[in-house]
Design a protein around this motif. Sequence first.
Motif, PDB file in Angstrom:
ATOM      1  N   VAL A  27       2.066  -5.051  10.157  1.00 10.95           N
ATOM      2  CA  VAL A  27       1.150  -4.028  10.130  1.00 10.95           C
ATOM      3  C   VAL A  27       1.490  -2.862   9.306  1.00 10.95           C
ATOM      4  CG1 VAL A  27       0.007  -2.188  11.676  1.00 10.95           C
ATOM      5  CG2 VAL A  27       0.596  -4.415  12.440  1.00 10.95           C
ATOM      6  N   PHE A  28       3.010  -2.579   9.290  1.00 12.67           N
ATOM      7  CA  PHE A  28       3.455  -1.167   8.498  1.00 12.67           C
ATOM      8  C   PHE A  28       2.782  -1.315   6.953  1.00 12.67           C
ATOM      9  CE2 PHE A  28       6.040   0.974   5.554  1.00 12.67           C
ATOM     10  CZ  PHE A  28       5.785   2.053   5.934  1.00 12.67           C
ATOM     11  N   PRO A  29       3.081  -2.604   6.320  1.00 12.69           N
ATOM     12  CA  PRO A  29       2.688  -2.702   4.755  1.00 12.69           C
ATOM     13  C   PRO A  29       1.236  -2.294   4.721  1.00 12.69           C
ATOM     14  CG  PRO A  29       4.155  -4.341   5.646  1.00 12.69           C
ATOM     15  CD  PRO A  29       3.878  -3.950   6.683  1.00 12.69           C
ATOM     16  N   LEU A  30       0.474  -2.985   5.657  1.00 14.10           N
ATOM     17  CA  LEU A  30      -1.247  -2.774   5.712  1.00 14.10           C
ATOM     18  C   LEU A  30      -1.513  -1.093   5.791  1.00 14.10           C
ATOM     19  CD1 LEU A  30      -3.652  -4.324   5.533  1.00 14.10           C
ATOM     20  CD2 LEU A  30      -3.582  -4.382   7.922  1.00 14.10           C
ATOM     21  N   ILE A  31      -0.653  -0.620   6.707  1.00 10.27           N
ATOM     22  CA  ILE A  31      -1.000   0.879   6.912  1.00 10.27           C
ATOM     23  C   ILE A  31      -0.490   1.403   5.778  1.00 10.27           C
ATOM     24  CG2 ILE A  31      -0.558   3.164   8.234  1.00 10.27           C
ATOM     25  CD1 ILE A  31       0.076   1.091  10.627  1.00 10.27           C
ATOM     26  N   TYR A  32       0.663   1.345   4.801  1.00 11.26           N
ATOM     27  CA  TYR A  32       1.083   2.071   3.958  1.00 11.26           C
ATOM     28  C   TYR A  32       0.323   1.748   2.623  1.00 11.26           C
ATOM     29  CZ  TYR A  32       4.606   3.259   0.409  1.00 11.26           C
ATOM     30  OH  TYR A  32       5.458   3.906  -0.619  1.00 11.26           O
ATOM     31  N   MET A  33      -0.305   0.647   2.452  1.00  6.71           N
ATOM     32  CA  MET A  33      -1.103   0.353   1.558  1.00  6.71           C
ATOM     33  C   MET A  33      -2.522   1.277   1.459  1.00  6.71           C
ATOM     34  SD  MET A  33      -2.862  -3.388   0.213  1.00  6.71           S
ATOM     35  CE  MET A  33      -3.639  -4.035   1.310  1.00  6.71           C
ATOM     36  N   ILE A  34      -3.305   1.203   2.909  1.00  2.00           N
ATOM     37  CA  ILE A  34      -4.266   1.802   3.092  1.00  2.00           C
ATOM     38  C   ILE A  34      -4.004   3.350   2.854  1.00  2.00           C
ATOM     39  CG2 ILE A  34      -6.053   2.633   4.651  1.00  2.00           C
ATOM     40  CD1 ILE A  34      -5.824  -0.428   5.814  1.00  2.00           C
ATOM     41  N   GLY A  35      -3.029   3.946   3.309  1.00  2.00           N
ATOM     42  CA  GLY A  35      -2.547   5.321   3.288  1.00  2.00           C
ATOM     43  C   GLY A  35      -2.477   5.812   1.737  1.00  2.00           C
ATOM     44  N   LEU A  36      -1.625   5.050   1.013  1.00  5.62           N
ATOM     45  CA  LEU A  36      -1.525   5.225  -0.409  1.00  5.62           C
ATOM     46  C   LEU A  36      -2.880   5.285  -1.224  1.00  5.62           C
ATOM     47  CD1 LEU A  36       1.600   3.896  -1.833  1.00  5.62           C
ATOM     48  CD2 LEU A  36       1.402   5.978  -0.506  1.00  5.62           C
ATOM     49  N   SER A  37      -3.662   4.446  -0.671  1.00  4.35           N
ATOM     50  CA  SER A  37      -4.980   4.202  -1.429  1.00  4.35           C
ATOM     51  C   SER A  37      -5.929   5.622  -1.571  1.00  4.35           C
ATOM     52  CB  SER A  37      -5.860   3.067  -1.198  1.00  4.35           C
ATOM     53  OG  SER A  37      -6.332   3.285   0.160  1.00  4.35           O
ATOM     54  N   PHE A  38      -5.616   6.458  -0.356  1.00  6.70           N
ATOM     55  CA  PHE A  38      -6.376   7.710  -0.145  1.00  6.70           C
ATOM     56  C   PHE A  38      -5.869   8.851  -0.841  1.00  6.70           C
ATOM     57  CE2 PHE A  38      -8.401   5.113   3.108  1.00  6.70           C
ATOM     58  CZ  PHE A  38      -9.702   5.262   2.796  1.00  6.70           C
ATOM     59  N   LYS A  39      -4.548   8.777  -0.778  1.00  4.15           N
ATOM     60  CA  LYS A  39      -3.827   9.932  -1.296  1.00  4.15           C
ATOM     61  C   LYS A  39      -3.552  10.264  -2.746  1.00  4.15           C
ATOM     62  CE  LYS A  39       0.473  11.900   0.696  1.00  4.15           C
ATOM     63  NZ  LYS A  39      -0.110  12.724   1.442  1.00  4.15           N
TER      64      LYS A  39
END
Lengths: 288, 322
Positions: A27-39
Motif C-alpha cells: 500500500v505504501f508505494p501506491l500512496i506514495y505514487m498518488i501523493g506525488l502525482s498531485f504535489k
Amino acid sequence: MTRDEFENRFFGILKWVSVVFFVVITVFPLIYMIGLSFKPISELLKDPASFLPTWSDITSLDTYREVLRPVEDGGQGFTTFIKNSFIVAVATMIITTGLAILGAYAIARLRFRGSKVVTGMILLVYLFPAVVLAIPLFVLFSKLSLRDSLFGLIIVYLAQTLPVALYMLRSYFQTVPISLEEAGLIDGLSRGGVIRRITLPLSAPAIASVALYVFMIAWNEFLFALLFVVEQRELWTLSLGVNQLNSTEVPLTLLMAGSVIITVPVIILFFVAERFLTEGLAAGGVKG
Amino acid sequence: MSSDTRLASKKKIPTLAQREARLGWLLVTPAVIIVLVLVVFPVVWNIMLSFQRVLVRDLQTVNFLSLDLSLGNYKRVVGVRDFWETLRTTLAYAFFGTILSIAMGMWAALVVKKAFIGRSAVRGLMLFPYIAPVIAVTFLWRIMLNPQFGIVNEWLDAAGVERIDFLGRRSFELGIFGWTLTLPVALTSVIIFEGWRYFPFAFLFLLARLQAMPAELEEAAMVDGATISQRFRYVTMPQMRGVLSVLFLLRFIWTFNKFDDVYLLTGGSAGTEVITVKIVDWLRGRSDIGSAAALSIILAVVLLVLLAIYFKWFYEEEGDGA
C-alpha cells in the motif's frame, strides 16, 4: 514455558507483524505514487520527506491537466494514448477471448486426431520467450508495413495472449460436468447448441476472468509497443507515453500522474472482478 | 438442421465421431493458424536470421532466403567483452529473483491461510504489485530509491545512514573481520524488485495449494504434540514439494526471459545487464538484426540446457523419495 507455548506465542505475534509488513510494502508505494502525482515539484524538492499533497494541490489537478492536454497546447497528449491503449486492449480482449473459447472447447472436449499435438504446442508456446519472437516479427512487420500501426500491435498481442487464454479456458472447460453436455446432446441439441446453452453459461465467470486478464496483459504491455510503434507519437499506447515522461525536462510529478492514469483502470477492473481473477490466476497461472 | 441431415441417405452420413472430429478441427483452426504464423514460424525464421548478416538499414533489400550462412553473428555477440558477465548476471537475476518471490509468496500464503478480520482486503491488496503496469511500478521504484529526493534515502538520512544510489551503484565494499565483501548494489535492488513484483503470483498459487490440503493431517500431528514449526516442517512442506517445483520452474523461465523490468529500472547499467536487455540493444541501439537473433538463440539454448538439468535432477529426486 514449553516449546509449544513459546511457538504459539511467537508465531501469533509474527503473524500480525507479517500482515503489517505485507500491507505496508504494497500500500505504501501506491500512496506514495498518488501523493506525488498531485504535489507541485517545487514543494517536493524543498522537502522530499513530505510526499502527501495538501487539499489545494489535490483540487487544482494541475499535473493531471498538463498530462492530458494535447501537445499543441503545451501538454503531454495523454488523451490520445488513453484512446490507443483502449483500442488495442479491447480489440485484443474480444478477439483472443472469442478464439480461445472455440479452441479451448475443442481441445478440452472434442476427440479429434491431432488434438494432443495442438495442446502440446500451445503449452510450449505459453512458455516461449517473447524476446525471441520480437526480432523476426519486427522484420516481418517491417516488410509488410505493419510496423507503426495499431493493427500490427493488436496482431502481436493476439499471439501473446492466445496461448494463455486457451490454457486457462481449457482447464476450466474440463471441470464442466460432461454429463450435462451429454444430456443436452440426447435432448437434441447440436454441438453448437450445447456450447452456447450449457458450456458458456456455466463458464461465464472463467470467461470473464480470462477476458480481463487479456485486457490487462495488452494494457500493461511495453516491449512490443516499444519495438513496433515508438516512431509515431500518435500511435503510442499509455506505456510509451509514460516512458516518454521519464526525461530530465519533465517534472517527475507528471511522471507519477501518468503512472496513476495507466494504473487506475487496471485497479478498478481488478476490484470489480477480484474474486474471479484470484481464482482464475491460481488455476491457470498467468505469464508475467 | 442436424435432425434433418440425419434422415438423409445412409451412406453419406458421417458418424458422430467423424462429425465431432471435423468440428474439433474447425474450432481449433483459427488459434492454430495464429500460433503457427505468429509464433512457430518466427521462431524458425529467427534461427535462420541468426546465421545471416542483416542490418535494419538494408531491411528492404536483403534476401532473407539467401543461404549465405555464417557463424559471424554468434562470434560477434560472444566476442563482446562483457558477454560472460551478462550471462552470469542473467543467471543470478533469474535464480535469486525466483527464490525471493517464492519465499515471500510462501510467507504471505502462510500468514493469510487462516481466516481473520480483514483477510480478504489484505489478500486483494497484496496483488497490487503483480497487476499494476510494469511501467508505473518501475518508475515508482526509481523515484522511491532516488538518491536525491527518494523517500527511502530520506529515511536513511533521518536514521543517520549514508545515502545510497540503489539503482546506479555497481557495488559496495563491505569489510568484515579483515575480509572485503563486494556486494552488487544495483543487481540486488533489481532482485528485490523482482521479489516484490512477483510474490503475489507465488502467493496465489501456494495459497490455493495450502487451502486444498486436508486438515486432518495437521490436526493429527497437533494431537501428537507437534509444534507449529514441526508441523510446518514435517506435515505441510512435504505436501508442498510438487507445487513449489512447478512454481520454481515457471517463475525461473519467465524471469530468465524478462526484459521490461531491468530495462526500465536501470537500462542495464551498473552491473544489471541481462541478456534480454542486450538483445534489444543489438536490435534497436545497434540496428543489427542478425546479432540480436543470434543472442536470442543463445538465450533459448541456455534456458533449454538449464531446464534439461532441472528435469533430470527433479526426476531423480522424485525417484529417491518414492
